[in-house]
Design a protein around this motif. Sequence first.
Motif, PDB file in Angstrom:
ATOM      1  N   GLY A 187     -11.552   7.921   5.400  1.00 49.94           N
ATOM      2  CA  GLY A 187     -11.775   8.538   4.103  1.00 49.94           C
ATOM      3  C   GLY A 187     -10.520   8.875   3.325  1.00 49.94           C
ATOM      4  N   LYS A 188      -9.337   8.433   3.790  1.00 49.86           N
ATOM      5  CA  LYS A 188      -8.082   8.676   3.081  1.00 49.86           C
ATOM      6  C   LYS A 188      -7.931   7.664   1.952  1.00 49.86           C
ATOM      7  CE  LYS A 188      -4.528  10.762   5.907  1.00 49.86           C
ATOM      8  NZ  LYS A 188      -3.421  10.511   6.786  1.00 49.86           N
ATOM      9  N   ASN A 189      -7.538   8.143   0.789  1.00 45.42           N
ATOM     10  CA  ASN A 189      -7.330   7.264  -0.365  1.00 45.42           C
ATOM     11  C   ASN A 189      -5.886   6.788  -0.436  1.00 45.42           C
ATOM     12  OD1 ASN A 189      -9.971   7.387  -1.345  1.00 45.42           O
ATOM     13  ND2 ASN A 189      -9.550   9.326  -2.357  1.00 45.42           N
ATOM     14  N   TYR A 190      -5.733   5.551  -0.846  1.00 44.42           N
ATOM     15  CA  TYR A 190      -4.432   4.924  -1.024  1.00 44.42           C
ATOM     16  C   TYR A 190      -4.444   4.139  -2.324  1.00 44.42           C
ATOM     17  CZ  TYR A 190      -3.704   5.902   3.926  1.00 44.42           C
ATOM     18  OH  TYR A 190      -3.575   6.528   5.141  1.00 44.42           O
ATOM     19  N   CYS A 191      -3.273   3.638  -2.698  1.00 45.48           N
ATOM     20  CA  CYS A 191      -3.151   2.763  -3.853  1.00 45.48           C
ATOM     21  C   CYS A 191      -2.583   1.431  -3.378  1.00 45.48           C
ATOM     22  CB  CYS A 191      -2.221   3.388  -4.891  1.00 45.48           C
ATOM     23  SG  CYS A 191      -1.825   2.281  -6.257  1.00 45.48           S
ATOM     24  N   GLN A 249      -7.549   1.206  -5.941  1.00 47.83           N
ATOM     25  CA  GLN A 249      -7.729   2.279  -4.972  1.00 47.83           C
ATOM     26  C   GLN A 249      -8.312   1.692  -3.701  1.00 47.83           C
ATOM     27  OE1 GLN A 249      -9.609   5.825  -6.388  1.00 47.83           O
ATOM     28  NE2 GLN A 249     -10.052   6.551  -4.324  1.00 47.83           N
ATOM     29  N   ARG A 265       0.844  -1.198   0.000  1.00 44.86           N
ATOM     30  CA  ARG A 265       0.000   0.000   0.000  1.00 44.86           C
ATOM     31  C   ARG A 265       0.876   1.244   0.000  1.00 44.86           C
ATOM     32  NH1 ARG A 265      -4.804  -0.562   3.665  1.00 44.86           N
ATOM     33  NH2 ARG A 265      -5.459  -1.711   1.827  1.00 44.86           N
ATOM     34  N   THR A 276      -9.753   3.017   0.192  1.00 46.42           N
ATOM     35  CA  THR A 276     -10.127   4.132   1.065  1.00 46.42           C
ATOM     36  C   THR A 276     -10.290   3.593   2.473  1.00 46.42           C
ATOM     37  OG1 THR A 276     -11.291   5.175  -0.781  1.00 46.42           O
ATOM     38  CG2 THR A 276     -11.781   6.013   1.425  1.00 46.42           C
ATOM     39  N   ASP A 277      -9.557   4.196   3.419  1.00 43.30           N
ATOM     40  CA  ASP A 277      -9.632   3.714   4.792  1.00 43.30           C
ATOM     41  C   ASP A 277     -10.867   4.274   5.499  1.00 43.30           C
ATOM     42  OD1 ASP A 277      -9.028   6.316   5.625  1.00 43.30           O
ATOM     43  OD2 ASP A 277      -7.016   5.831   6.322  1.00 43.30           O
ATOM     44  N   ARG A 311       0.659   5.748  -0.785  1.00 42.53           N
ATOM     45  CA  ARG A 311      -0.286   6.863  -0.645  1.00 42.53           C
ATOM     46  C   ARG A 311      -0.899   7.306  -1.969  1.00 42.53           C
ATOM     47  NH1 ARG A 311      -4.059   9.415   0.608  1.00 42.53           N
ATOM     48  NH2 ARG A 311      -4.103  11.362   1.690  1.00 42.53           N
TER      49      ARG A 311
END
Length: 141
Positions: free
Chosen positions: A82-86, A76, A40, A78-79, A42
């Motif tokens: 609400g933070k998005n990650y790759c 994608q 993972r 999303t935790d 950011r």
Amino acid sequence: MIHMVKLCVGVSSVEELESYHNERAHWWDADYGEDVHVHRTRMMPKRAAEMEGKASIYWVIAGVIGVRQPILRLAQFTDAEGKNYCDIIMSPDMVRTVPYPKRPFQGWRYLPPADAPPDLAANGNEGAEEIARDLARLGLI
């Protein structure tokens, strides 16, 4: 096609990276229901379409690119906040490369195929890993 290069922080050898294969996906609640290795990060690469199913992630371990893993796809995530990650979803196969020194950097970088180190098994490079280790020990690379 474009590859990715990333520092493998906190890992001191290819063998140690291989040992994390089954652990990392569970740490991040990223079980994709198949035999894959998940990392993972950011940011989602803008050139994702050039990577999925075609490229590899080249890992920098202790200042040297020494292994790559084929990238199957990017997802994608999303935790709960609400933070998005790759999620970089990779083949569990680790392909050793000719050792290539790489200075530290933050995050990940694109790696053009022309700049990617060749696989050890290609073109009779089998002894290069041991030679590179000796050169690094001597401070020459």
